[in-house]
Design an enzyme around this catalytic site. Structure first.
Site, PDB file in Angstrom:
ATOM      1  N   GLY A 126       5.622 -21.689  30.744  1.00 23.57           N
ATOM      2  CA  GLY A 126       5.316 -22.229  29.418  1.00 23.57           C
ATOM      3  C   GLY A 126       4.043 -21.689  28.807  1.00 23.57           C
ATOM      4  N   ASP A 158      14.200 -17.267  26.712  1.00 26.81           N
ATOM      5  CA  ASP A 158      15.185 -16.202  26.506  1.00 26.81           C
ATOM      6  C   ASP A 158      14.550 -15.004  25.804  1.00 26.81           C
ATOM      7  OD1 ASP A 158      17.242 -17.685  27.694  1.00 26.81           O
ATOM      8  OD2 ASP A 158      17.753 -18.637  25.802  1.00 26.81           O
TER       9      ASP A 158
END
Length: 170
Positions: free
Chosen positions: A83, A116
Site C-alpha cells: 500500500g 493492478d
C-alpha cells in the site's frame, strides 16, 4: 479460477516456450490454501500478492518470512504490495522495501486498481530489460498516477504521464 493442475499445465507449456511467468493473486474465495497452489508457484518467476493476501496464504506476518515461504516453494522473485509504503521485494540477491511515491491526500482520489496498475508498470519495465528494483520503482510510479483518478483504469493514460510524474517527484 484455475486449479493447481490447470495452472501447472499452462506454466509447463509457458516454460517450454521460455516465457517469463508473472502471477498476481486475489484473496481466496473458496478456501484455497498454499498447498492447493504450491506446485504451480514453483514455475512462477514474479509473484505479486498484496500483504493481506500473502499473510493469509502463508500464515506469516513478517514480510521476510512471507517472502521466504514463496521462495522456498520455487518462486524466483517475490513482490509484496504494501500500500502506501510501496512494495517489498525479495529474491536470492536483494531484499528491500521500494518506497511508494508520497502523495498529498488531496490528489489521492481512488486506490481501486492501484495494485493492478503497479503490476502492469512492473511488467512493462521487465520487458525492457530493467532490473528487479527498477521495475518495482516504475510499478510504484504507475500506481501513484493511477490513484489520482476515479476507477481502476482511468488514471494512467500514457508512459509519458508516468515519466513526467517521476521527473517532478525527484
Amino acid at each position: 479460477m484455475l486449479n493447481n493442475d490447470a495452472l501447472v499445465k499452462i506454466f509447463k507449456k509457458a516454460k517450454k516456450e521460455k516465457m517469463i511467468i508473472c502471477a498476481d493473486m486475489v484473496k481466496s474465495r473458496l478456501g484455497e490454501t498454499l498447498d492447493d497452489i504450491k506446485e504451480a508457484l514453483s514455475y512462477v518467476d514474479y509473484f505479486f500478492p498484496n500483504y493481506e493476501e500473502a499473510a493469509e496464504l502463508t500464515g506469516k506476518t513478517e514480510l521476510s518470512e512471507i517472502a521466504d515461504t514463496f521462495l522456498t516453494l520455487g518462486v524466483k522473485n517475490v513482490l509484496i504490495k504494501v500500500g502506501k509504503k510501496g512494495c517489498y521485494i525479495k529474491n536470492t540477491e536483494i531484499e528491500k522495501i521500494v518506497p511508494a511515491f508520497k502523495k498529498d491526500a488531496s490528489v489521492s482520489i481512488d486506490t481501486i486498481g492501484a495494485g493492478d496498475n503497479f503490476v502492469s508498470g512492473f511488467i512493462s519495465e521487465l520487458l525492457k530489460g530493467k532490473t528487479f528494483e527498477e521495475c518495482a520503482y516504475f510499478g510504484n510510479a504507475v500506481a501513484a498516477v493511477s490513484i489520482e483518478s476515479l476507477g481502476a483504469t482511468t488514471g494512467v493514460k500514457s508512459r509519458q504521464q508516468v515519466e513526467e510524474m517521476i521527473k517532478n517527484y525527484k
